[in-house]
Motif scaffolding. Structure first.
Motif, PDB file in Angstrom:
ATOM      1  N   GLY A 125       0.796  -1.217   0.000  1.00  0.00           N
ATOM      2  CA  GLY A 125       0.000   0.000   0.000  1.00  0.00           C
ATOM      3  C   GLY A 125       0.822   1.257   0.000  1.00  0.00           C
ATOM      4  N   LYS A 126       2.152   1.166   0.028  1.00  0.00           N
ATOM      5  CA  LYS A 126       2.991   2.368   0.086  1.00  0.00           C
ATOM      6  C   LYS A 126       3.047   3.069  -1.268  1.00  0.00           C
ATOM      7  CE  LYS A 126       6.008   0.852   3.865  1.00  0.00           C
ATOM      8  NZ  LYS A 126       7.402   0.543   4.262  1.00  0.00           N
ATOM      9  N   ALA A 127       3.143   4.398  -1.221  1.00  0.00           N
ATOM     10  CA  ALA A 127       3.208   5.186  -2.446  1.00  0.00           C
ATOM     11  C   ALA A 127       4.476   4.879  -3.223  1.00  0.00           C
ATOM     12  CB  ALA A 127       3.121   6.673  -2.122  1.00  0.00           C
ATOM     13  N   LEU A 128       4.353   4.781  -4.537  1.00  0.00           N
ATOM     14  CA  LEU A 128       5.509   4.608  -5.410  1.00  0.00           C
ATOM     15  C   LEU A 128       5.968   5.989  -5.887  1.00  0.00           C
ATOM     16  CD1 LEU A 128       4.191   1.590  -7.527  1.00  0.00           C
ATOM     17  CD2 LEU A 128       5.778   1.523  -5.582  1.00  0.00           C
ATOM     18  N   PRO A 129       7.245   6.165  -6.195  1.00  0.00           N
ATOM     19  CA  PRO A 129       7.743   7.465  -6.675  1.00  0.00           C
ATOM     20  C   PRO A 129       6.968   7.927  -7.895  1.00  0.00           C
ATOM     21  CG  PRO A 129       9.565   5.980  -6.193  1.00  0.00           C
ATOM     22  CD  PRO A 129       8.328   5.139  -6.121  1.00  0.00           C
ATOM     23  N   ARG A 130       6.660   9.239  -7.923  1.00  0.00           N
ATOM     24  CA  ARG A 130       5.905   9.784  -9.068  1.00  0.00           C
ATOM     25  C   ARG A 130       6.882  10.321 -10.112  1.00  0.00           C
ATOM     26  NH1 ARG A 130       1.032  13.513  -7.232  1.00  0.00           N
ATOM     27  NH2 ARG A 130       0.397  13.050  -9.373  1.00  0.00           N
TER      28      ARG A 130
END
Length: 349
Positions: free
Chosen positions: A344-349
């Motif tokens: 569920g962690k954000a991936l680099p944009r």
């Protein structure tokens, strides 16, 4: 100086962990909001700061002094609770005066201190009334006045607006924000209402299951949620989250295809805000029958069911569509957030 530090604070009852490794530095004069669902540990954290709950491990440091073993009365903290906690037999004036009597402040100082607090919470016309003769909003302002009167080092506010109706919540929220800017007192505020958090806080601490999920300004946590929990908790409506896969920079999920994404191939969760997408006549990334149309006043909300997930987009208030009508939406890659499908962690944009 009222710098407040919580250093790896834990709270356990037997095998149950209520708060885990809570580590935070709260600046002097900061308005900090602890935000999360019921049972996430936010009120327990506040009660440990106040001294109403013992710390299992870790340190609470106020103004450079460890206060773990100090009684609540010795911590120079004022607390405002969800319940007003007023004395029904005392007038507004005497309710606000009560903390001065308990702390044995010289009597000759009482009137000026009480009247200063009464003026701050705008209760001069009501100061001779008893709590039974006041509205809910007025009672909460008495509780605020009682907390203000002795000029504490830190204010703690535990869901102070939850007993008020929607209109009173808005006006009392504005008053709390105004008071804090005038008093310049370090404030820790607990709520499950993300609108309260976004409008009041200098910084927000989002909690879930006893752990900090993200700390940041309201803008930071809204624009860049650290994980799917924060994304789904912050915002009204919450961020749309759609499960699917990326292959060669193209995300595919039920009823949605988005090209031009920069992420490794594999399963991901794609997120986007309802106000960032738009309804288009053709060529959209979403093309599906309308599930519901809601008029919000300032806008209309169009909702689709994509597989097992509901996805919404805000559009003009005069937009009209029927349930079941095929409608398309533009969801460009630039507005999209990607989250690891497993963690569920954000991936680099």
């Amino acid at each position: 100086m009222a710098r407040l530090q919580l250093k790896n604070v834990n709270k356990r009852w037997g095998s149950y962990v209520a708060v885990k490794d809570f580590d935070l530095d709260i600046a002097d004069q900061e308005f900090l909001v602890l935000l999360g669902p019921s049972g996430c540990g936010k009120s327990t954290t506040m009660r440990m700061i106040a001294g109403l709950e013992d710390v299992t491990s870790g340190e609470i440091v106020l103004g450079g002094r460890n206060v773990n073993n100090l009684e609540p009365k010795d911590r120079d903290i004022s607390m405002v609770f969800q319940s007003y906690g007023l004395y029904p037999n005392l007038s507004v004036y005497e309710n606000i005066r009560f903390p001065l009597r308990v702390r044995k402040v010289p009597k000759e100082q009482h009137h000026e201190m009480v009247m200063t607090a009464i003026r701050m919470v705008e209760l001069e016309p009501f100061m001779d009334r008893r709590p039974a003769d006041l509205s809910g909003g007025q009672r909460q302002r008495v509780a605020l006045g009682r907390a203000i009167v002795r000029k504490p080092t830190v204010f703690l506010m535990d869901e102070p607006l939850s007993n008020l109706d929607a209109k009173l919540r808005v006006s009392t929220r504005a008053q709390i924000k105004n008071l804090q800017s005038k008093l310049k007192t370090t404030t820790v505020y607990v709520t499950h209402d993300q609108i309260e958090a976004m409008t009041l806080a200098d910084r927000v601490v989002v909690m879930n299951k006893g752990e900090i999920q993200q700390v940041g300004t309201p803008t930071e946590i809204y624009d860049n949620p650290a994980n799917t929990f924060v994304a789904s908790f912050i915002g009204s409506p919450a961020m749309n989250l759609v499960e699917g896969r990326i292959e060669g920079g193209t995300f595919t999920g039920d009823g949605i295809t988005v090209e031009g994404l920069k992420a490794p191939s594999g399963p991901v969760t794609l997120g986007f805000r309802a106000e960032d997408a738009s309804i288009v006549p053709s060529g959209g990334q979403i093309a599906a029958p309308v599930y519901a149309v809601e008029l919000l006043g300032e806008a209309s909300m169009i909702t689709w069911r994509l597989g097992e997930q509901l996805v919404s987009v805000k559009t003009a208030k005069d937009y009209r569509a029927e349930t079941g009508q095929m409608v398309e939406a533009s969801v460009p890659a630039a507005i999209c957030h990607l989250f690891d499908a497993e963690t569920g962690k954000a991936l680099p944009r």
